[in-house]
Design a protein around this motif. Structure first.
Motif, PDB file in Angstrom:
ATOM      1  N   LEU A  33      19.404  73.082  34.727  1.00  0.00           N
ATOM      2  CA  LEU A  33      18.315  73.522  34.174  1.00  0.00           C
ATOM      3  C   LEU A  33      17.014  72.891  34.681  1.00  0.00           C
ATOM      4  CD1 LEU A  33      19.405  72.792  30.421  1.00  0.00           C
ATOM      5  CD2 LEU A  33      19.468  74.940  31.386  1.00  0.00           C
ATOM      6  N   TRP A  34      15.708  73.463  34.821  1.00  0.00           N
ATOM      7  CA  TRP A  34      14.755  72.714  35.053  1.00  0.00           C
ATOM      8  C   TRP A  34      13.896  72.447  33.576  1.00  0.00           C
ATOM      9  CZ3 TRP A  34      12.922  71.132  39.351  1.00  0.00           C
ATOM     10  CH2 TRP A  34      11.733  70.861  39.606  1.00  0.00           C
ATOM     11  N   VAL A  35      13.703  70.931  33.424  1.00  0.00           N
ATOM     12  CA  VAL A  35      12.968  70.722  32.366  1.00  0.00           C
ATOM     13  C   VAL A  35      11.986  69.668  32.418  1.00  0.00           C
ATOM     14  CG1 VAL A  35      15.599  70.679  31.207  1.00  0.00           C
ATOM     15  CG2 VAL A  35      14.619  68.602  32.141  1.00  0.00           C
ATOM     16  N   ASP A  36      11.180  69.573  31.065  1.00  0.00           N
ATOM     17  CA  ASP A  36      10.245  68.351  31.215  1.00  0.00           C
ATOM     18  C   ASP A  36      10.576  67.526  30.069  1.00  0.00           C
ATOM     19  OD1 ASP A  36       9.198  69.395  28.873  1.00  0.00           O
ATOM     20  OD2 ASP A  36       7.473  70.572  30.209  1.00  0.00           O
ATOM     21  N   ASN A  37       9.959  66.514  30.156  1.00  0.00           N
ATOM     22  CA  ASN A  37      10.167  65.561  29.130  1.00  0.00           C
ATOM     23  C   ASN A  37       8.982  65.054  28.402  1.00  0.00           C
ATOM     24  OD1 ASN A  37       8.994  63.766  30.810  1.00  0.00           O
ATOM     25  ND2 ASN A  37      10.577  62.378  31.189  1.00  0.00           N
ATOM     26  N   ALA A  38       8.982  64.123  27.582  1.00  0.00           N
ATOM     27  CA  ALA A  38       7.727  63.572  26.868  1.00  0.00           C
ATOM     28  C   ALA A  38       6.526  63.456  27.583  1.00  0.00           C
ATOM     29  CB  ALA A  38       8.016  62.794  25.998  1.00  0.00           C
ATOM     30  N   SER A  39       6.929  62.690  28.695  1.00  0.00           N
ATOM     31  CA  SER A  39       5.675  62.334  29.833  1.00  0.00           C
ATOM     32  C   SER A  39       5.507  63.560  30.647  1.00  0.00           C
ATOM     33  CB  SER A  39       6.236  61.337  30.534  1.00  0.00           C
ATOM     34  OG  SER A  39       6.614  60.163  29.755  1.00  0.00           O
ATOM     35  N   LEU A  40       5.833  64.684  30.451  1.00  0.00           N
ATOM     36  CA  LEU A  40       5.892  65.994  31.183  1.00  0.00           C
ATOM     37  C   LEU A  40       6.021  65.982  32.546  1.00  0.00           C
ATOM     38  CD1 LEU A  40       2.427  67.151  29.658  1.00  0.00           C
ATOM     39  CD2 LEU A  40       4.439  67.782  29.076  1.00  0.00           C
ATOM     40  N   ASP A  41       7.204  64.976  33.003  1.00  0.00           N
ATOM     41  CA  ASP A  41       7.785  64.857  34.197  1.00  0.00           C
ATOM     42  C   ASP A  41       8.743  65.771  34.418  1.00  0.00           C
ATOM     43  OD1 ASP A  41       6.770  62.608  35.357  1.00  0.00           O
ATOM     44  OD2 ASP A  41       7.567  61.382  33.439  1.00  0.00           O
ATOM     45  N   GLU A  42       8.451  66.970  35.298  1.00  0.00           N
ATOM     46  CA  GLU A  42       9.273  68.038  35.445  1.00  0.00           C
ATOM     47  C   GLU A  42      10.588  67.672  36.404  1.00  0.00           C
ATOM     48  OE1 GLU A  42       7.620  71.777  36.170  1.00  0.00           O
ATOM     49  OE2 GLU A  42       6.703  71.949  34.139  1.00  0.00           O
ATOM     50  N   ILE A  43      11.726  68.213  36.077  1.00  0.00           N
ATOM     51  CA  ILE A  43      12.744  67.703  36.768  1.00  0.00           C
ATOM     52  C   ILE A  43      14.038  68.898  36.686  1.00  0.00           C
ATOM     53  CG2 ILE A  43      13.931  66.534  35.113  1.00  0.00           C
ATOM     54  CD1 ILE A  43      14.767  64.349  36.748  1.00  0.00           C
ATOM     55  N   GLU A  44      14.835  68.900  37.896  1.00  0.00           N
ATOM     56  CA  GLU A  44      16.090  69.728  37.665  1.00  0.00           C
ATOM     57  C   GLU A  44      17.374  68.663  37.315  1.00  0.00           C
ATOM     58  OE1 GLU A  44      18.934  71.859  40.677  1.00  0.00           O
ATOM     59  OE2 GLU A  44      16.916  72.139  41.082  1.00  0.00           O
ATOM     60  N   VAL A  45      17.915  69.389  36.444  1.00  0.00           N
ATOM     61  CA  VAL A  45      19.097  68.465  35.890  1.00  0.00           C
ATOM     62  C   VAL A  45      20.316  69.452  35.863  1.00  0.00           C
ATOM     63  CG1 VAL A  45      17.828  66.953  34.859  1.00  0.00           C
ATOM     64  CG2 VAL A  45      18.633  68.731  33.378  1.00  0.00           C
ATOM     65  N   LEU A  46      21.518  68.946  36.005  1.00  0.00           N
ATOM     66  CA  LEU A  46      22.987  69.413  35.742  1.00  0.00           C
ATOM     67  C   LEU A  46      23.452  68.906  34.366  1.00  0.00           C
ATOM     68  CD1 LEU A  46      24.778  71.517  37.063  1.00  0.00           C
ATOM     69  CD2 LEU A  46      25.919  69.323  37.930  1.00  0.00           C
ATOM     70  N   CYS A  47      23.725  69.821  33.447  1.00  0.00           N
ATOM     71  CA  CYS A  47      24.382  69.382  32.047  1.00  0.00           C
ATOM     72  C   CYS A  47      25.599  69.991  31.988  1.00  0.00           C
ATOM     73  CB  CYS A  47      23.234  69.894  31.022  1.00  0.00           C
ATOM     74  SG  CYS A  47      21.480  69.562  31.424  1.00  0.00           S
ATOM     75  N   PHE A  48      26.369  69.085  31.112  1.00  0.00           N
ATOM     76  CA  PHE A  48      27.616  69.623  30.734  1.00  0.00           C
ATOM     77  C   PHE A  48      27.421  70.774  29.516  1.00  0.00           C
ATOM     78  CE2 PHE A  48      29.039  65.202  31.899  1.00  0.00           C
ATOM     79  CZ  PHE A  48      30.279  65.530  32.858  1.00  0.00           C
ATOM     80  N   LYS A  49      27.862  71.553  29.412  1.00  0.00           N
ATOM     81  CA  LYS A  49      27.981  72.799  28.465  1.00  0.00           C
ATOM     82  C   LYS A  49      28.665  72.367  27.227  1.00  0.00           C
ATOM     83  CE  LYS A  49      27.989  77.188  29.157  1.00  0.00           C
ATOM     84  NZ  LYS A  49      28.453  78.423  29.175  1.00  0.00           N
ATOM     85  N   GLU A  50      29.889  71.622  27.434  1.00  0.00           N
ATOM     86  CA  GLU A  50      30.481  71.196  26.232  1.00  0.00           C
ATOM     87  C   GLU A  50      30.050  70.507  25.222  1.00  0.00           C
ATOM     88  OE1 GLU A  50      34.786  68.681  25.462  1.00  0.00           O
ATOM     89  OE2 GLU A  50      34.362  69.369  27.385  1.00  0.00           O
ATOM     90  N   THR A  51      29.162  69.416  25.564  1.00  0.00           N
ATOM     91  CA  THR A  51      28.426  68.335  24.592  1.00  0.00           C
ATOM     92  C   THR A  51      27.479  69.183  23.585  1.00  0.00           C
ATOM     93  OG1 THR A  51      26.999  68.013  26.119  1.00  0.00           O
ATOM     94  CG2 THR A  51      28.724  66.527  25.924  1.00  0.00           C
ATOM     95  N   VAL A  52      26.998  70.205  24.243  1.00  0.00           N
ATOM     96  CA  VAL A  52      25.951  71.026  23.247  1.00  0.00           C
ATOM     97  C   VAL A  52      26.072  71.372  22.051  1.00  0.00           C
ATOM     98  CG1 VAL A  52      24.339  73.012  23.275  1.00  0.00           C
ATOM     99  CG2 VAL A  52      24.806  71.811  25.581  1.00  0.00           C
ATOM    100  N   SER A  53      27.465  71.925  21.885  1.00  0.00           N
ATOM    101  CA  SER A  53      27.642  72.126  20.466  1.00  0.00           C
ATOM    102  C   SER A  53      29.302  72.024  20.006  1.00  0.00           C
ATOM    103  CB  SER A  53      27.308  73.848  20.089  1.00  0.00           C
ATOM    104  OG  SER A  53      28.324  74.340  21.101  1.00  0.00           O
ATOM    105  N   SER A  54      29.577  70.711  20.601  1.00  0.00           N
ATOM    106  CA  SER A  54      31.185  70.402  20.367  1.00  0.00           C
ATOM    107  C   SER A  54      31.331  69.817  19.106  1.00  0.00           C
ATOM    108  CB  SER A  54      31.468  69.418  21.385  1.00  0.00           C
ATOM    109  OG  SER A  54      30.792  68.292  21.293  1.00  0.00           O
ATOM    110  N   GLY A  55      30.293  69.338  18.385  1.00  0.00           N
ATOM    111  CA  GLY A  55      30.720  68.409  17.057  1.00  0.00           C
ATOM    112  C   GLY A  55      30.862  66.975  17.132  1.00  0.00           C
TER     113      GLY A  55
END
Length: 447
Positions: A318-340
């Motif tokens: 993903l290409w994301v920005d944070n609360a400080s509006l720093d834009e950055i590319e990140v690689l994320c695990f899909k499993e944690t998104v909705s694993s409970g």
């Protein structure tokens, strides 16, 4: 400005603290919801600036630091970014304590109820590391500010950074000043959010009813009315609304409901999605001088780059920005998104470690091979969840205009006092309005 007597007494205590010549001194300012704690901090910050006293503002999370900056008018940093540096990304040394190069500086830490002890694994004792950092600077002092009514750090029964007895026992060479604000300021007296929060924290025998006032800025809604209520809120900012619940499993359920019915999101991840980091990560932020993508930090998806499967694990880039509006590319695990689950299980990370190791079989040195694995971007993928519905622990340090609180049965692992602190924490995340979802009638004082 008209101060309450409590605020005047707190400022008098701060003056004693400020004038003390003791080499190591600390002022703990405790303040319950509506007692004017942020106003007092702003006053101290402005007075320090007018006296040319150097100050440094800190908070446990990026979100809390942003809130602190907004009300103080000064930049604020996370504690981690200030007191640690990364010698070599996950090389085995982990974080290293930084040297305090400041002189005659007052360090003010907000949301100190979140600062724990012995909870950071290899990173050590955060509170102790904070004190070590401050006092290794020449003429530096520390002020810890927080709400003792909120939830303590995970795994602890109280908030040590706001606990005078803990300091008296642990730090015998420290001069301690403390004050607790309890009187609600006049501007907050008519707020039902503050009325209910005060009702909860002053309970002598925690049991239902838990709410004393509804109908204005605290309202009751049924679950089938939820989406209609949220649709009436301008949700163009991350701080517009949040739904708070007791469990990650319930949060995952509500996240899907909100994504599908409110935003019309159908794909696994979409542009303008709100996500939350659920485990500290130092890998992806190090080149951006962010230092840390902290547990609880909110991110907004600017672009979904691609999904991929490797080592038997699914990832999303993903290409994301944070609360400080720093834009950055990140690689994320899909499993944690909705694993409970709160985060990726240790066993899953262990399996991934040994799968990645197969790529480095040419490296004969076990130590070097392990170092390569620990620097691998897939092993360091960001652990995230959707951020529309979250647990109260994840919400600490943040504020939202509109907060929805879901009724849930009290878990066996939580006593009634803990439940009251949970309700109090949820209520005090709201700046404008609270919606109580599906709470039973006996939770409310009879009219």
């Amino acid at each position: 400005m008209e101060f309450t007597q409590g605020q005047k007494d707190a400022l008098a205590t701060f003056k004693l603290f400020e004038d003390s010549d003791f080499e190591r001194k600390c002022f703990i300012l405790r303040g319950y919801a509506g007692t004017g704690k942020t106003t007092l901090i702003s006053t101290i910050v402005k007075a320090s600036i007018s006296k040319h006293r150097k100050i440094k503002l800190l908070a446990p999370t990026g979100r809390a630091a942003k809130v602190m900056s907004s009300y103080s008018g000064m930049p604020s940093s996370t504690i981690h970014k200030q007191i640690y540096y990364l010698q070599d990304i996950l090389s085995g040394n982990g974080l290293v304590k930084a040297n305090n190069l400041f002189h005659n500086t007052l360090f003010i830490v907000d949301e100190a109820s979140m600062v724990g002890v012995d909870t950071w694994g290899k990173e050590g004792d955060l509170l102790n590391d904070l004190l070590d950092y401050v006092y290794c600077g020449q003429g530096c002092a520390l002020m810890l500010v927080g709400d003792p009514g909120q939830l303590p750090p995970v795994g602890q029964t109280y908030s040590p950074a706001l606990h005078s007895e803990y300091f008296a026992e642990k730090y015998v060479n420290l001069q301690l000043f403390s004050f607790t604000l309890t009187e609600v300021v006049r501007q907050a007296e008519n707020s039902q959010i503050i009325q209910n929060a005060t009702f909860l924290r002053t309970m002598r025998n925690p049991k239902a009813p838990f709410f004393c006032a509804t109908g204005m800025d605290v309202v009751r809604v049924q679950g089938n009315q939820l989406i209609d209520e949220i649709e009436g809120i301008p949700f163009h900012e991350m701080s517009s609304f949040v739904l708070l619940t007791l469990s990650n499993k319930r949060a995952d359920k509500w996240n899907q409901e909100i994504r599908n019915r409110l935003f019309g999101f159908e794909a696994f991840m979409e542009r303008e999605e709100w996500i939350m980091v659920v485990k500290n990560n130092y890998y992806w932020a190090v080149d951006k001088d962010i230092g840390l993508m902290a547990n609880g930090e909110m991110l907004r998806v600017k672009k979904v780059l691609k999904e991929e499967e490797l080592y038997g694990v699914e990832f999303i880039r993903l290409w994301v920005d944070n609360a400080s509006l720093d834009e950055i590319e990140v690689l994320c695990f899909k499993e944690t998104v909705s694993s409970g689950l709160a985060h990726l299980p240790r066993e899953a990370l262990k399996n991934l470690f040994f799968e990645i190791e197969k790529d480095y079989h040419h490296e004969k040195s076990k130590k070097k091979r392990y170092q390569l694995i620990l620097k691998n971007p897939y092993f360091n993928a960001l652990q995230i969840k959707y951020a529309y519905a979250i647990t109260a622990h994840k919400a600490q340090g943040g504020q939202w205009d509109h907060v929805f609180i879901e009724f849930s049965f009290i878990p066996e692992t939580m006593d009634m006092e803990g439940y009251v602190r949970w309700l109090y924490t949820c209520l005090t995340r709201a700046k404008k309005k609270v919606y109580l979802i599906n709470f039973p009638d006996d939770f409310f004082v009879s009219p």
